[in-house]
Design a protein around this motif. Structure first.
Motif, PDB file in Angstrom:
ATOM      1  N   ALA A   1      -0.770   5.923  -0.005  1.00 51.21           N
ATOM      2  CA  ALA A   1      -0.415   6.744   1.148  1.00 51.21           C
ATOM      3  C   ALA A   1      -0.254   5.915   2.409  1.00 51.21           C
ATOM      4  O   ALA A   1       0.473   6.304   3.331  1.00 51.21           O
ATOM      5  CB  ALA A   1      -1.488   7.813   1.366  1.00 51.21           C
ATOM      6  N   ALA A   2      -0.924   4.754   2.452  1.00 52.98           N
ATOM      7  CA  ALA A   2      -0.884   3.898   3.644  1.00 52.98           C
ATOM      8  C   ALA A   2       0.195   2.831   3.579  1.00 52.98           C
ATOM      9  O   ALA A   2       0.345   2.042   4.516  1.00 52.98           O
ATOM     10  CB  ALA A   2      -2.247   3.246   3.854  1.00 52.98           C
ATOM     11  N   ALA A   3       0.949   2.776   2.479  1.00 50.95           N
ATOM     12  CA  ALA A   3       2.003   1.773   2.349  1.00 50.95           C
ATOM     13  C   ALA A   3       3.017   1.907   3.479  1.00 50.95           C
ATOM     14  O   ALA A   3       3.311   3.018   3.940  1.00 50.95           O
ATOM     15  CB  ALA A   3       2.690   1.917   0.995  1.00 50.95           C
ATOM     16  N   SER A   4       3.558   0.775   3.915  1.00 46.99           N
ATOM     17  CA  SER A   4       4.459   0.804   5.064  1.00 46.99           C
ATOM     18  C   SER A   4       5.428  -0.367   5.016  1.00 46.99           C
ATOM     19  O   SER A   4       5.332  -1.256   4.167  1.00 46.99           O
ATOM     20  CB  SER A   4       3.640   0.736   6.360  1.00 46.99           C
ATOM     21  N   VAL A   5       6.356  -0.358   5.935  1.00 52.13           N
ATOM     22  CA  VAL A   5       7.258  -1.485   6.185  1.00 52.13           C
ATOM     23  C   VAL A   5       7.119  -1.850   7.655  1.00 52.13           C
ATOM     24  O   VAL A   5       7.357  -1.007   8.523  1.00 52.13           O
ATOM     25  CB  VAL A   5       8.722  -1.116   5.871  1.00 52.13           C
TER      26      VAL A   5
END
Length: 320
Positions: A234-238
């Motif tokens: 859920a915290a994955a990002s770019v």
């Protein structure tokens, strides 16, 4: 970022999702597979070189995919996936080239194939940190890099982080890099570091220690690692987010094993060996706790559980 509500003992977002899991035949991958497969469609990508390993994976409800993500064609991976959990690693590469292929190139190849996923979780290691002179130093995610311990493994895992960071931005693929400390708690025949030396204590009465000084770690039970999968995705990002995977408190190896000796009713013999040269590393748990809360299993409870699982023949004593 996903909308996420953590639920005690259950998956919230990770239900009815299409998930690719690598390292499914290993200790951590197997534990994650057992948690994900009942409520999701999970494909397990592995070489399946050990006799019976494919059948073991099938029994968990995972769909086996035979292949080498570093070298083979990836056409057998379903093109439309919701999530990728990349656990697999070459922990003993026989050459620099093999390590780079397995721990760096392979991760980027996998991300390219799975570029349409909602999130990509890459398991790295706290061994990428440059060793601090203070064994009690708390390593934040921003600590210096360049771990000398582990030889080709640490070097190529660090290269892998670079490949994953770049691929996340090039592919616009939300990504999280999880730096794992010492995992334990399994009952398999291929034990982790703590599990292996708990077996050694049971069999010999010895606690192995470094030649000098303490060994301080941030051990994390495999059940707590499983609980991290959903909030970390859920915290994955770019750009890619980085988070330590370790326990809530620093643990002195000698204290841990003296506690284990107390549980099994043995007076241990302390044995210092130059070759027992594992590096101290307590990773700062602040970012991990912000994502997922505190670990559910304290190290003392975890040691007790591990001994009970691996050595059911021993009646464990009450601790003081």
């Amino acid at each position: 970022m996903l909308s996420l509500k953590l639920c005690e003992g259950t998956w919230d977002v990770l239900q009815d999702q299409r998930i690719l899991l690598t390292g499914v035949t290993g200790r951590i991958g197997g534990a994650i597979a057992a948690a994900l497969a009942p409520t999701n469609v999970v494909w397990g990508l592995a070489r399946y070189g050990r006799a019976g390993s494919m059948e073991e994976v099938e029994r968990t409800g995972v769909i086996p995919l035979r292949g080498d993500f570093s070298r083979d064609s990836l056409e057998n991976i379903p093109p439309e996936l919701d999530y990728v959990v990349h656990v697999a690693a070459d922990i003993r590469p026989h050459s620099a080239e093999a390590g780079m292929q397995d721990n760096s190139d392979g991760a980027a190849r996998l991300m390219s194939r799975c570029r349409n996923a909602k999130a990509f979780l890459h398991v790295s290691a706290t061994g990428v940190y440059a060793q601090h002179s203070d064994p009690y130093f708390v390593y934040p995610e921003t600590a210096d890099l360049g771990g000398a311990y582990g030889g080709l493994y640490s070097a190529t895992k660090l290269a892998g982080e670079g490949a994953v960071r770049a691929a996340a931005q090039i592919l616009d693929l939300p990504t999280i890099i999880c730096r794992q400390n010492v995992q334990y708690g399994g009952g398999g025949t291929d034990p982790g570091l703590i599990d292996r030396f708990l077996d050694h204590l049971v069999n010999t009465g010895e606690i192995l220690l470094p030649a000098s000084g303490p060994l301080v770690i941030g051990p994390i039970h495999e059940a707590d690692i499983v609980d991290l999968i959903e909030p970390c995705l859920a915290a994955a990002s770019v750009p890619a987010r980085i988070v330590n995977w370790g326990g809530d408190e620093p643990v002195d190896w000698q204290e841990m094993f003296e506690f284990a000796a107390e549980l099994i009713g043995k007076t241990p013999k302390l044995v210092r060996r130059a070759e027992f040269n594992f590096p101290s590393c307590y990773p700062d748990p602040t970012a991990r706790r912000a994502l997922a809360g505190q670990c559910k299993i304290s190290w003392r409870d975890g040691v007790r559980r591990t001994l009970a699982l691996r050595h059911p023949e021993i009646v464990l004593k009450a601790s003081k």
